[in-house]
Design a protein around this motif. Structure first.
Motif, PDB file in Angstrom:
ATOM      1  N   HIS A 130       0.851  -1.191   0.000  1.00 13.77           N
ATOM      2  CA  HIS A 130       0.000   0.000   0.000  1.00 13.77           C
ATOM      3  C   HIS A 130       0.886   1.239   0.000  1.00 13.77           C
ATOM      4  O   HIS A 130       1.894   1.288   0.700  1.00 13.77           O
ATOM      5  N   ALA A 131       0.506   2.227  -0.787  1.00  8.18           N
ATOM      6  CA  ALA A 131       1.234   3.491  -0.849  1.00  8.18           C
ATOM      7  C   ALA A 131       0.367   4.602  -0.269  1.00  8.18           C
ATOM      8  O   ALA A 131      -0.826   4.679  -0.541  1.00  8.18           O
ATOM      9  N   LEU A 132       0.996   5.448   0.547  1.00  6.97           N
ATOM     10  CA  LEU A 132       0.307   6.589   1.133  1.00  6.97           C
ATOM     11  C   LEU A 132       0.843   7.859   0.489  1.00  6.97           C
ATOM     12  O   LEU A 132       2.038   8.159   0.606  1.00  6.97           O
ATOM     13  N   PHE A 133      -0.012   8.595  -0.198  1.00  4.63           N
ATOM     14  CA  PHE A 133       0.379   9.852  -0.829  1.00  4.63           C
ATOM     15  C   PHE A 133       0.336  10.958   0.220  1.00  4.63           C
ATOM     16  O   PHE A 133      -0.701  11.208   0.830  1.00  4.63           O
ATOM     17  N   LEU A 134       1.476  11.578   0.450  1.00  4.19           N
ATOM     18  CA  LEU A 134       1.574  12.653   1.433  1.00  4.19           C
ATOM     19  C   LEU A 134       2.057  13.916   0.738  1.00  4.19           C
ATOM     20  O   LEU A 134       3.212  14.042   0.359  1.00  4.19           O
ATOM     21  N   ASN A 135       1.166  14.861   0.582  1.00  5.09           N
ATOM     22  CA  ASN A 135       1.467  16.125  -0.066  1.00  5.09           C
ATOM     23  C   ASN A 135       2.060  17.089   0.958  1.00  5.09           C
ATOM     24  O   ASN A 135       1.605  17.142   2.103  1.00  5.09           O
ATOM     25  N   ALA A 136       3.040  17.848   0.552  1.00  4.91           N
ATOM     26  CA  ALA A 136       3.692  18.794   1.457  1.00  4.91           C
ATOM     27  C   ALA A 136       2.693  19.754   2.101  1.00  4.91           C
ATOM     28  O   ALA A 136       2.845  20.137   3.266  1.00  4.91           O
ATOM     29  N   ARG A 137       1.656  20.114   1.356  1.00  4.84           N
ATOM     30  CA  ARG A 137       0.659  21.044   1.909  1.00  4.84           C
ATOM     31  C   ARG A 137      -0.094  20.434   3.089  1.00  4.84           C
ATOM     32  O   ARG A 137      -0.655  21.146   3.915  1.00  4.84           O
ATOM     33  N   ASP A 138      -0.130  19.094   3.142  1.00  4.20           N
ATOM     34  CA  ASP A 138      -0.881  18.406   4.185  1.00  4.20           C
ATOM     35  C   ASP A 138      -0.021  17.973   5.365  1.00  4.20           C
ATOM     36  O   ASP A 138      -0.511  17.314   6.273  1.00  4.20           O
ATOM     37  N   MET A 139       1.255  18.314   5.334  1.00  2.60           N
ATOM     38  CA  MET A 139       2.179  17.860   6.372  1.00  2.60           C
ATOM     39  C   MET A 139       2.760  19.053   7.125  1.00  2.60           C
ATOM     40  O   MET A 139       2.799  20.157   6.610  1.00  2.60           O
TER      41      MET A 139
ATOM     42  N   GLU B 191      18.723  13.659   2.078  1.00  5.83           N
ATOM     43  CA  GLU B 191      19.819  13.127   2.886  1.00  5.83           C
ATOM     44  C   GLU B 191      19.532  13.265   4.378  1.00  5.83           C
ATOM     45  O   GLU B 191      19.770  12.330   5.152  1.00  5.83           O
ATOM     46  N   GLU B 192      19.014  14.422   4.785  1.00  4.31           N
ATOM     47  CA  GLU B 192      18.690  14.610   6.200  1.00  4.31           C
ATOM     48  C   GLU B 192      17.560  13.675   6.630  1.00  4.31           C
ATOM     49  O   GLU B 192      17.600  13.092   7.708  1.00  4.31           O
ATOM     50  N   PHE B 193      16.572  13.512   5.770  1.00  4.23           N
ATOM     51  CA  PHE B 193      15.476  12.597   6.060  1.00  4.23           C
ATOM     52  C   PHE B 193      16.021  11.190   6.285  1.00  4.23           C
ATOM     53  O   PHE B 193      15.663  10.513   7.241  1.00  4.23           O
ATOM     54  N   ALA B 194      16.925  10.748   5.419  1.00  2.73           N
ATOM     55  CA  ALA B 194      17.507   9.406   5.518  1.00  2.73           C
ATOM     56  C   ALA B 194      18.348   9.254   6.792  1.00  2.73           C
ATOM     57  O   ALA B 194      18.340   8.187   7.411  1.00  2.73           O
ATOM     58  N   ARG B 195      19.055  10.304   7.169  1.00  2.00           N
ATOM     59  CA  ARG B 195      19.886  10.246   8.386  1.00  2.00           C
ATOM     60  C   ARG B 195      19.050   9.949   9.624  1.00  2.00           C
ATOM     61  O   ARG B 195      19.501   9.276  10.551  1.00  2.00           O
TER      62      ARG B 195
ATOM     63  N   GLU C 252       7.870  21.897  11.294  1.00  2.00           N
ATOM     64  CA  GLU C 252       8.329  20.677  11.967  1.00  2.00           C
ATOM     65  C   GLU C 252       9.703  20.297  11.421  1.00  2.00           C
ATOM     66  O   GLU C 252       9.951  20.362  10.230  1.00  2.00           O
ATOM     67  N   GLU C 253      10.584  19.889  12.295  1.00  2.00           N
ATOM     68  CA  GLU C 253      11.929  19.482  11.901  1.00  2.00           C
ATOM     69  C   GLU C 253      11.869  18.221  11.036  1.00  2.00           C
ATOM     70  O   GLU C 253      11.060  17.322  11.294  1.00  2.00           O
ATOM     71  N   ILE C 254      12.733  18.145  10.026  1.00  2.00           N
ATOM     72  CA  ILE C 254      12.793  16.968   9.162  1.00  2.00           C
ATOM     73  C   ILE C 254      13.035  15.722  10.000  1.00  2.00           C
ATOM     74  O   ILE C 254      12.408  14.675   9.783  1.00  2.00           O
TER      75      ILE C 254
END
Length: 191
Positions: free
Chosen positions: A69-78, A111-115, A84-86
């Protein structure tokens, strides 16, 4: 062990060949009408800071066709692009899903998200690279020519993220790449 895919060079030549062989097998089985549930019970968060048509469709359909299952997350909705910090978003998402695909304006965001993520992160596009697009391109060339080693590939256009991934992919594919770009749009300096 967590394995991110932020750059085309995050996989080895052996991993590329294994990935392409598996993709070809799945493509042929799909043509025969065979369905697989390799990703049953897996959820992919698809975070789109930068909008998309093909990336959105391909990841969502791919997850669905493999039983996930894939969840579509739009930047406008987050909250991530509203203060909020990455690292907080990465940690929270890591508790709920099996993987994260992110399309961002800046490679440093991915890269920061992955860290800070404890689950695999896939670069769906950044200003620096577009490795998933290159995987599809490599597969197409391999299917058409039967090989990648020694193929002469010309890039004509802006020296963008896809061009950067193409140049880097020569270490895995054996492509001979020639790049022609308009003045002022040369490929980014990659380290």
């Amino acid at each position: 062990m967590k394995k991110d895919f932020l750059s085309i060079l995050d996989i080895s030549k052996t991993e590329l060949n294994e990935l392409l062989a598996e993709a070809k097998k799945l493509k042929n089985l799909k043509k025969e009408g065979t369905v697989h549930d390799y990703l049953r019970g897996k959820n992919l968060a698809m975070i789109f800071e930068k909008s998309s048509t093909r990336t959105h469709i391909s990841f969502e359909v791919g997850m669905n066709e493999l039983g996930g299952h894939a969840l579509f997350l739009n930047a406008r909705d987050m909250q991530i692009w509203r203060g909020e910090e990455i690292r907080d978003t990465a940690r929270a998402a890591s508790r709920y899903v099996s993987g994260i695909m992110i399309r961002a304006y800046k490679h440093s965001t991915i890269e920061e998200f992955a860290r800070h993520s404890t689950i695999p992160v896939i670069n769906g596009l950044s200003d620096l690279e577009h490795p998933c697009q290159l995987l599809a391109d490599i597969m197409t060339m391999q299917e058409h020519f039967g090989r990648t080693e020694g193929l002469n590939v010309a890039w004509v256009g802006d020296g963008n993220n896809v061009c950067n991934s193409l140049i880097l992919s020569t270490a895995l594919t054996g492509f001979n790449v020639t790049v022609a770009t308009p003045s002022g749009t040369s490929p980014l300096q990659l380290s």
